[in-house]
Write a protein that holds these residues in place. Structure first.
Motif, PDB file in Angstrom:
ATOM      1  N   ASP A  18       0.846  -1.195   0.000  1.00 40.78           N
ATOM      2  CA  ASP A  18       0.000   0.000   0.000  1.00 40.78           C
ATOM      3  C   ASP A  18       0.882   1.246   0.000  1.00 40.78           C
ATOM      4  N   MET A  19       0.260   2.385  -0.281  1.00 40.92           N
ATOM      5  CA  MET A  19       0.864   3.720  -0.174  1.00 40.92           C
ATOM      6  C   MET A  19       2.195   3.832  -0.924  1.00 40.92           C
ATOM      7  N   PRO A  20       2.159   3.688  -2.260  1.00 41.70           N
ATOM      8  CA  PRO A  20       3.394   3.723  -3.047  1.00 41.70           C
ATOM      9  C   PRO A  20       3.955   5.134  -3.192  1.00 41.70           C
ATOM     10  N   PHE A  21       5.264   5.207  -3.366  1.00 39.08           N
ATOM     11  CA  PHE A  21       5.938   6.453  -3.746  1.00 39.08           C
ATOM     12  C   PHE A  21       7.023   6.102  -4.754  1.00 39.08           C
ATOM     13  N   TYR A  60       9.080   3.028  -3.351  1.00 41.26           N
ATOM     14  CA  TYR A  60       8.899   2.821  -1.918  1.00 41.26           C
ATOM     15  C   TYR A  60       7.428   2.500  -1.668  1.00 41.26           C
ATOM     16  N   PHE A  61       7.157   1.638  -0.719  1.00 35.87           N
ATOM     17  CA  PHE A  61       5.777   1.327  -0.356  1.00 35.87           C
ATOM     18  C   PHE A  61       5.774   0.693   1.028  1.00 35.87           C
ATOM     19  N   SER A  62       4.596   0.578   1.615  1.00 36.65           N
ATOM     20  CA  SER A  62       4.462  -0.067   2.922  1.00 36.65           C
ATOM     21  C   SER A  62       3.807  -1.428   2.753  1.00 36.65           C
ATOM     22  N   SER A  63       4.263  -2.395   3.557  1.00 34.62           N
ATOM     23  CA  SER A  63       3.728  -3.752   3.472  1.00 34.62           C
ATOM     24  C   SER A  63       3.808  -4.420   4.839  1.00 34.62           C
ATOM     25  N   ASN A  64       2.825  -5.283   5.098  1.00 31.51           N
ATOM     26  CA  ASN A  64       2.847  -6.065   6.340  1.00 31.51           C
ATOM     27  C   ASN A  64       3.266  -7.509   6.077  1.00 31.51           C
ATOM     28  N   ARG A  65       4.011  -7.728   5.005  1.00 37.53           N
ATOM     29  CA  ARG A  65       4.548  -9.060   4.715  1.00 37.53           C
ATOM     30  C   ARG A  65       5.409  -9.541   5.879  1.00 37.53           C
ATOM     31  N   LEU A  66       5.746 -10.807   5.888  1.00 34.04           N
ATOM     32  CA  LEU A  66       6.455 -11.387   7.030  1.00 34.04           C
ATOM     33  C   LEU A  66       7.858 -10.827   7.204  1.00 34.04           C
ATOM     34  N   TYR A 102       2.925   5.888   4.321  1.00 35.46           N
ATOM     35  CA  TYR A 102       2.929   7.157   3.572  1.00 35.46           C
ATOM     36  C   TYR A 102       4.343   7.742   3.452  1.00 35.46           C
ATOM     37  N   PHE A 103       5.316   6.895   3.208  1.00 37.41           N
ATOM     38  CA  PHE A 103       6.709   7.341   3.083  1.00 37.41           C
ATOM     39  C   PHE A 103       6.883   8.107   1.775  1.00 37.41           C
ATOM     40  N   ARG A 104       7.446   9.320   1.867  1.00 38.37           N
ATOM     41  CA  ARG A 104       7.710  10.131   0.672  1.00 38.37           C
ATOM     42  C   ARG A 104       9.008  10.903   0.852  1.00 38.37           C
ATOM     43  N   LEU A 105       9.866  10.828  -0.151  1.00 38.79           N
ATOM     44  CA  LEU A 105      11.089  11.617  -0.142  1.00 38.79           C
ATOM     45  C   LEU A 105      10.769  13.078  -0.418  1.00 38.79           C
ATOM     46  N   SER A 106      11.547  13.961   0.183  1.00 36.63           N
ATOM     47  CA  SER A 106      11.431  15.378  -0.144  1.00 36.63           C
ATOM     48  C   SER A 106      11.933  15.602  -1.563  1.00 36.63           C
ATOM     49  N   SER A 107      11.627  16.757  -2.124  1.00 40.51           N
ATOM     50  CA  SER A 107      11.994  17.027  -3.514  1.00 40.51           C
ATOM     51  C   SER A 107      13.501  16.945  -3.732  1.00 40.51           C
ATOM     52  N   SER A 108      14.280  17.381  -2.749  1.00 42.23           N
ATOM     53  CA  SER A 108      15.741  17.364  -2.889  1.00 42.23           C
ATOM     54  C   SER A 108      16.346  16.018  -2.538  1.00 42.23           C
TER      55      SER A 108
END
Length: 706
Positions: free
Chosen positions: A345-348, A357-363, A401-407
Motif C-alpha cells: 500500500d501507499m506507493p511512492f 517505496y511502499f508499505s507492506s505487512n509481509r512477514l 505514507y513514506f515520501r522523499l522530499s523534492s531534494s
C-alpha cells in the motif's frame, strides 16, 4: 474583583471536586461504553477514575492497559497488562495476552512479546479471528531480532506537538515548490466534518473525527502548523491530500463520506495557495468504490495505486495505469516481484522513475506495515525483490505514507509507533546525503502500455445515425424517434469509453434566449430516455446551440424561407471521446435543396473538432434573462441529465488568447464570473487533465496557467 488567575483556580477546583464526586459505577459504565466504541481517551479517563475509587479490579485494569496502548503510552500500558497477567496466572483472556504481546512487541522486547503471543495461542480457540495474525507476528518478532540500522539514515524525529495531536495525522505530502512546507491530513478534534461513524453519519458516541487537510511549515524553532487549507477544500466529508502534478500547481485530493467511499478531485494551487471555487473531479480508472486507494501521481501521466481488485497476489496489491493522449489504460498489476499475499500500500516513486517505496505487512516486516524499497532493473525489465528500510524508519507498529522530499535530503512518513502524541503522528527521516534517485525527473518509460486492445488494433466501424425531427416537446419521443433512440443506446453501451453527445438545433425564433432554453429542455427529454435505457448520466452530454448552425437558409432573396424552420429543427446524436474512437460516424440529416443549403452543420463540426475553447458566461438553474448575452456569437447551453444546472457559453475559438479577449468583454458586460473552458472533441477538459495533453496541444499552456 477576582483576578483571572483566581477565577481559573476556583473553576479548576470545582471541576476537580465534580470529577472526584462522580459515581464510580457511572465512571465504569461510561468508560466501558467508550472502550467498546474505540474512544480511547475517554475510556482511559473514566476507567482511571473508577480504578482510583475502587482499585484492583482486574477487568478494569486490563481495559485500562489496552486503552493506554491505543493512546501510544506503551510503558504505562505494559505495567497494567503485566500486573493483571501476574496477579491471575490462570486467566484465560485472549484479549489480555494479545495486547500484552502487542505492547511488548511495540517496545521492541521481542522475546517477551513471543511469550505473550504464545500465551494467547494457548487460551484462544482455534477459530479466534486473531490467531493467524498472532502467528505472523511471532515470525515478525524473529525478523525484528535481526533488524539492522539503515546506513544512510542519520535521524528520525517526530514533528512535535505543534503539528501532531492526540488525533490521527497522516498522508504527508512535501511541497514541490517550498522546501520548508508539507501538506497532510488529520482526523483531529475540531475537524470540519465532525465525528462520524463507519456509515458516514454524524455520531458523537461511536463516531470518529473526519479528516481535513492542513499545512505545516519549518521555522527556526521547528515545525509549526500553518493552518487548515480552508473551507473551500475542507468540508463535512473526509479529505486527504494525494499529491501534486509535476510543477506543483495542481493538488489532487480525496473526498468522501468515509475513507473508503469517495472521489478524487483536482484543484489548481496558485503561488499564494489560493484554491479554485469549483473543484473538478479527476477522471481515471482509480475508483474507491471498488477498493482502489492511495494513488500516487507521477510525471502527469502515470498513476500507481493500491487495490484489492481481482487478478492480484492477495490482500492489497500495487497496480499502475498510464495515460496515452488522454485515455487511461486498463490498470496492470505490478506482479509478484513487488506484491505478496499480504498488503502492499501507499506507493511512492522517486524522480528517477526506477525507485519504488511502499508499505507492506509481509512477514519480512518487524511489526505492522513497514516501508520497503524496490528498484527497477532495466536489463531484466523487472523490479528487484523489495528490501526493508530497516531501523529507525520502520518500527514494530505501522510506518506508512513514506515520501522523499523534492531534494532527497529527507523523507516524511506517518507512524503509530509507541511514544507518539496520539494515533498516527508525522515523522521526518534525515539522510546523511541527498538521495540520488531524487536528482532529476526521468523520461524513461518504465510503465508502458502493454494491452493489445487499443484502438489501433480494432477494426474501424462505419455507422450512420439519423437526426431526430421535432416540432414540440411531445415529438421528441415519437414512435420513429424511439426506434433510433433504442439503436443509439445499444451503440453507446458497446463503447463504454465514449460520451454520448446530444445537440439540439432550433429554428430562428424572435429571441435567442428562448430558443436556447427550450432547446436544452428538449435535450433533457432525450437525455432522460437514454438514462432510462441504461446509459449513465455521467456519459451523456446535452447541449443546445439554438439557431446558430442551420442546414437551410432562413431567408431567400430577402424573403423568409417557409421550409427552413422544419429542416433546421433537429436533434443530433454522436459518440465522442478525447482519444480517437474506432468509429467512422456520419449523421443523416434531412435533404436540403442546393439553392437553400446552409453550411451550419459543417461549421460546427469543424469548430469543435480537436481542441477548442469557449467562455462560460454563467451557470444558472433557470433561464438566463440577461439580454446582454445575445450580443455574443456561438451561444450554447450545456447540461447533463438530472443536473439541473445550465452552463451558458459564448464563442468557439482554436486559440486560447482569442478566448481570453472574449472573456474580458463578457466581464466588462457584467458577467464577472466568466471563465474559459477548454474542450477536446466537444468534451470539457479540466485543467488537471489538460496537463497530460500539453505535448499534443501546446496551446493548452495558457489555459493551464490562466
Amino acid at each position: 474583583m477576582l483576578s483571572a488567575a483566581r477565577i481559573f483556580l476556583l473553576f479548576f477546583l470545582f471541576w476537580s471536586v465534580s470529577a472526584e464526586a462522580q459515581n464510580p459505577a457511572d465512571a465504569r459504565r461510561n468508560g466501558e461504553r467508550a472502550y467498546a466504541n474505540g474512544r480511547w481517551a475517554v475510556a482511559e479517563a473514566q476507567l482511571a477514575l473508577y480504578q482510583k475509587a475502587k482499585p484492583g479490579d482486574l477487568d478494569v485494569l486490563s481495559k485500562l492497559g489496552i486503552a493506554l496502548f491505543q493512546l501510544s503510552r506503551g510503558e504505562e500500558s505494559r505495567r497494567y497488562l503485566e500486573y493483571v497477567a501476574a496477579k491471575d496466572p490462570g486467566r484465560k483472556d485472549p484479549e489480555l495476552f494479545y495486547y500484552l504481546g502487542r505492547v511488548r512487541h511495540g517496545l521492541g522486547d521481542w522475546d517477551k512479546a513471543i511469550i505473550a503471543y504464545k500465551q494467547y495461542l494457548r487460551v484462544s480457540g482455534d477459530r479466534h479471528p486473531l490467531r493467524a495474525h498472532v502467528t505472523d507476528n511471532i515470525k515478525r518478532c524473529v525478523t525484528g531480532m535481526q533488524a539492522i540500522q539503515h546506513p544512510q539514515i542519520a535521524l528520525v524525529e517526530n514533528l512535535g506537538d505543534r503539528v501532531n495531536t492526540a488525533g490521527d495525522e497522516f498522508a504527508p505530502i512535501p511541497s514541490l515548490n517550498h522546501a520548508d512546507r508539507i501538506y497532510f491530513a488529520a482526523a483531529r478534534q475540531g475537524s470540519s466534518g465532525g465525528e462520524r461513524n463507519d456509515d458516514g453519519f454524524e455520531d458523537t458516541q461511536r463516531g470518529h473525527w473526519c479528516s481535513d487537510m492542513y499545512a505545516a511549515r519549518l521555522l527556526n524553532s521547528g515545525w509549526e502548523m500553518q493552518g487548515s487549507l480552508g473551507g473551500l477544500l475542507n468540508t463535512s466529508r473526509f479529505e486527504v491530500p494525494l499529491g501534486f502534478n509535476n510543477n506543483g500547481q495542481i493538488l489532487y485530493f480525496f473526498r468522501g463520506y468515509t475513507l473508503y467511499s469517495g472521489e478524487i478531485f483536482a484543484d489548481t494551487a496558485a503561488t499564494k495557495d489560493e484554491y479554485s471555487m469549483q473543484l473538478p473531479a479527476f477522471k481515471s480508472p482509480v475508483n474507491a468504490e471498488v477498493s482502489d486507494c492511495n494513488p500516487l501521481f507521477y510525471n502527469d501521466h502515470t498513476i500507481i495505486f493500491a487495490s484489492r481488485r481481482q487478478g492480484g497476489q492477495g490482500g492489497l496489491d500495487l497496480w499502475w495505469t498510464i495515460r496515452t493522449d488522454s485515455a487511461w489504460t486498463e490498470p496492470q498489476n505490478m506482479g509478484p516481484e513487488v506484491n505478496s499475499p499480504y498488503d502492499e500500500d501507499m506507493p511512492f516513486l522517486s524522480k528517477d522513475g526506477a525507485t519504488l517505496y511502499f508499505s507492506s505487512n509481509r512477514l519480512e516486516s518487524i511489526g505492522g506495515m513497514d516501508v520497503f524499497r524496490s528498484t527497477y532493473d532495466v536489463k531484466k525489465r523487472s523490479w528487484t525483490s523489495p528490501v526493508s528500510m530497516g531501523l529507525p524508519v520502520n518500527s514494530p507498529e505501522d510506518d506508512v505514507y513514506f515520501r522523499l522530499s523534492s531534494s532527497g535530503h529527507a523523507a516524511f512518513f506517518a507512524s503509530n509507533r509507541l511514544g507518539g502524541h496520539g494515533q498516527r503522528d508525522l515523522y521526518i527521516a534525515y539522510y546523511q546525503e541527498n538521495q540520488p534517485e531524487q536528482a532529476s525527473l526521468s523520461e524513461t518509460a518504465i510503465f508502458t502500455r502493454s494491452d493489445q486492445n487499443n484502438i489501433e488494433s480494432q477494426e474501424i466501424r462505419e455507422i450512420t445515425i439519423p437526426s431526430l425531427a421535432y416540432t414540440s416537446d411531445q415529438d421528441v419521443l415519437s414512435a420513429d424517434n424511439l426506434k433510433i433512440i433504442a439503436q443509439v443506446a445499444a451503440l453507446t453501451r458497446n463503447y463504454p469509453q465514449a460520451t454520448l453527445l446530444i445537440t439540439t438545433h432550433t429554428d430562428a425564433g424572435a429571441q435567442p434566449k428562448f430558443d436556447l432554453y427550450n432547446g436544452i429542455k428538449r435535450a433533457e427529454i432525450l437525455g432522460k430516455a437514454m438514462v432510462d435505457r441504461g446509459i449513465p448520466a455521467s456519459r451523456v452530454l446535452l447541449r443546445c446551440v439554438g439557431s446558430g448552425y442551420p442546414i437551410a437558409r432562413e431567408v431567400l432573396d430577402a424573403q423568409p424561407n417557409p421550409a427552413a424552420a422544419a429542416l433546421n429543427r433537429r436533434m443530433e446524436m454522436s459518440l465522442v471521446a478525447i482519444e480517437n474512437l474506432p468509429l467512422k460516424q456520419s449523421i443523416e440529416r434531412p435533404l436540403v435543396a442546393a439553392f437553400m443549403a446552409a453550411p451550419g452543420a459543417e461549421r460546427l463540426a469543424e469548430q469543435t473538432s480537436g481542441l477548442s475553447y469557449r467562455v462560460e458566461a454563467a451557470i444558472t438553474r433557470q433561464i438566463l434573462t440577461n439580454d446582454v448575452i445575445s450580443m455574443f456569437g456561438d451561444l450554447m447551453i450545456e447540461t447533463q441529465p438530472g443536473s439541473g444546472a445550465y452552463q451558458y457559453t459564448a464563442g468557439i475559438f482554436k486559440q486560447y488568447n482569442e478566448a481570453a479577449n472574449l472573456r474580458k468583454d463578457l466581464v466588462n458586460q457584467g458577467f464577472t464570473e466568466a471563465k474559459i473552458i477548454a474542450y477536446i472533441n466537444g468534451i470539457r477538459l479540466p485543467k488537471a487533465e489538460a496537463v497530460a495533453l500539453l505535448k499534443k496541444y501546446p496551446d493548452l499552456a495558457g489555459y493551464i496557467r490562466g
